[in-house]
Design a protein around this motif. Structure first.
Motif, mmCIF file in Angstrom:
data_model
loop_
_atom_site.group_PDB
_atom_site.id
_atom_site.type_symbol
_atom_site.label_atom_id
_atom_site.label_comp_id
_atom_site.label_asym_id
_atom_site.label_seq_id
_atom_site.Cartn_x
_atom_site.Cartn_y
_atom_site.Cartn_z
ATOM 1 N N LEU A 95 0.832 -1.201 0.000
ATOM 2 C CA LEU A 95 0.000 0.000 0.000
ATOM 3 C C LEU A 95 0.869 1.254 0.000
ATOM 4 N N ASN A 96 0.279 2.343 -0.453
ATOM 5 C CA ASN A 96 0.971 3.641 -0.428
ATOM 6 C C ASN A 96 2.316 3.591 -1.142
ATOM 7 N N GLY A 97 2.340 2.964 -2.309
ATOM 8 C CA GLY A 97 3.589 2.896 -3.050
ATOM 9 C C GLY A 97 4.174 1.509 -3.054
ATOM 10 N N ALA A 98 5.411 1.374 -2.577
ATOM 11 C CA ALA A 98 6.124 0.101 -2.660
ATOM 12 C C ALA A 98 6.281 -0.579 -1.315
ATOM 13 N N ASP A 99 5.604 -0.100 -0.285
ATOM 14 C CA ASP A 99 5.781 -0.636 1.058
ATOM 15 C C ASP A 99 4.694 -1.649 1.398
ATOM 16 N N TYR A 100 5.122 -2.770 1.977
ATOM 17 C CA TYR A 100 4.165 -3.763 2.461
ATOM 18 C C TYR A 100 3.679 -3.367 3.854
ATOM 19 N N PHE A 101 2.396 -3.583 4.095
ATOM 20 C CA PHE A 101 1.812 -3.332 5.399
ATOM 21 C C PHE A 101 1.074 -4.587 5.866
ATOM 22 N N THR A 102 1.103 -4.817 7.169
ATOM 23 C CA THR A 102 0.406 -5.954 7.752
ATOM 24 C C THR A 102 -1.089 -5.681 7.788
ATOM 25 N N LEU A 103 -1.875 -6.592 7.227
ATOM 26 C CA LEU A 103 -3.331 -6.472 7.282
ATOM 27 C C LEU A 103 -3.853 -7.219 8.496
ATOM 28 N N GLU A 104 -4.916 -6.709 9.056
ATOM 29 C CA GLU A 104 -5.541 -7.326 10.216
ATOM 30 C C GLU A 104 -6.806 -8.057 9.787
ATOM 31 N N PRO A 105 -7.146 -9.162 10.464
ATOM 32 C CA PRO A 105 -8.406 -9.840 10.161
ATOM 33 C C PRO A 105 -9.581 -9.083 10.767
ATOM 34 N N PHE A 106 -10.746 -9.249 10.187
ATOM 35 C CA PHE A 106 -11.938 -8.648 10.772
ATOM 36 C C PHE A 106 -12.845 -9.744 11.321
ATOM 37 N N PHE A 117 -15.114 2.137 3.235
ATOM 38 C CA PHE A 117 -13.964 2.991 3.498
ATOM 39 C C PHE A 117 -13.267 3.435 2.214
ATOM 40 N N GLY A 118 -13.564 2.738 1.095
ATOM 41 C CA GLY A 118 -13.038 3.196 -0.180
ATOM 42 C C GLY A 118 -11.692 2.621 -0.552
ATOM 43 N N SER A 119 -10.744 3.495 -0.879
ATOM 44 C CA SER A 119 -9.482 3.096 -1.507
ATOM 45 C C SER A 119 -8.585 2.288 -0.576
ATOM 46 N N TRP A 120 -7.814 1.390 -1.206
ATOM 47 C CA TRP A 120 -6.799 0.620 -0.489
ATOM 48 C C TRP A 120 -5.485 1.386 -0.393
#
Length: 245
Positions: A95-106, A117-120
């Motif tokens: 997300l936000n370019g070339a950086d990986y981010f940890t996603l959380e479960p819902f 919420f719209g855009s990723w």
């Protein structure tokens, strides 16, 4: 990890069950016993997986407007083709370019909370969530573009395959050196149970081996043991983008 063939494991099982010179248990049946015992060992190690003995990754790209991605369904255009999937260990998104981010479960009752919420790909990354729904990975809100996603998962146990046409066995079972003794003991117990022989001694040895594995497996990195996870600090050390609702 060490890879063991059927010959290596089967010979030891027959020795333990004192069946070296008879064909009471055929190779096809012994393969099933060894596979079942390997799966049991796999579960034991996974239960104490603090040091991640079994972890694989799968990378794919999301499709705009598609929220469900089958884990292994060749009939789907969005199939992840993970044939050995057992449990999810984590999910990252670029997300936000070339950086990986940890996603959380819902939580399932929150399935609509983040849907609008719209855009990723804007700040506020905690709005992106995932969940295992049946045999699918579900993302909310649904992807609005092609986003690189990496799934960290625990694979299923290795299996041996018996070919009835050629009477040959293919494949190997990979385990930590020494842990294969659990497979040998458990498979030998299965052999002797079919013969209706006494398995008391082997059961005692299996219990001891199980205790050894549970005590030793949890501290794979003896020099730097894991600490308690800070769930509010998964993506940014300074707390940005990690506010939870």
């Amino acid at each position: 990890m060490a890879a063991f063939t059927f010959t290596q494991l089967g010979d030891r099982v027959r020795q333990r069950s004192d069946m070296e010179s008879n064909n009471f248990i055929g190779d096809s049946e012994l393969v099933n016993y060894i596979n079942a015992s390997a799966a049991e060992l796999h579960d034991i190690v996974v239960q104490v997986y603090g040091d991640d003995y079994y972890v694989e990754t799968k990378e794919f790209t999301t499709t705009s407007g598609v929220s469900l991605y089958p884990i292994n369904d060749s009939t789907s255009d969005y199939d992840l083709a993970i044939s050995d999937f057992y449990k999810v260990r984590g999910v990252d998104a670029k997300l936000n370019g070339a950086d990986y981010f940890t996603l959380e479960p819902f939580n399932f009752n929150e399935r609509n909370l983040y849907a609008n919420f719209g855009s990723w790909s804007v700040l506020g990354i905690t709005s992106v969530r995932y969940r295992l729904v049946g045999d699918n990975f579900m993302f909310t809100p649904q992807p609005d573009s092609a986003i690189s996603v990496k799934i960290w998962y625990i694979p299923t146990s290795d299996k041996l395959t018996y070919d009835s046409g050629t009477s040959t066995v293919s494949g190997t079972i990979s385990v930590t050196q020494g842990y294969e003794e659990y497979i040998v003991l458990d498979a030998a117990i299965k052999c002797l149970q079919k013969e209706e022989s006494d398995v008391t001694v082997l059961i005692g040895q299996k219990i001891q081996m199980k205790r050894r594995i549970e005590e030793a497996a949890n501290n794979r990195d003896a020099g730097s043991p894991l600490s308690v996870s800070d769930i509010y600090n998964e993506n940014n050390r300074y707390g940005l983008g990690t506010i939870r609702t």
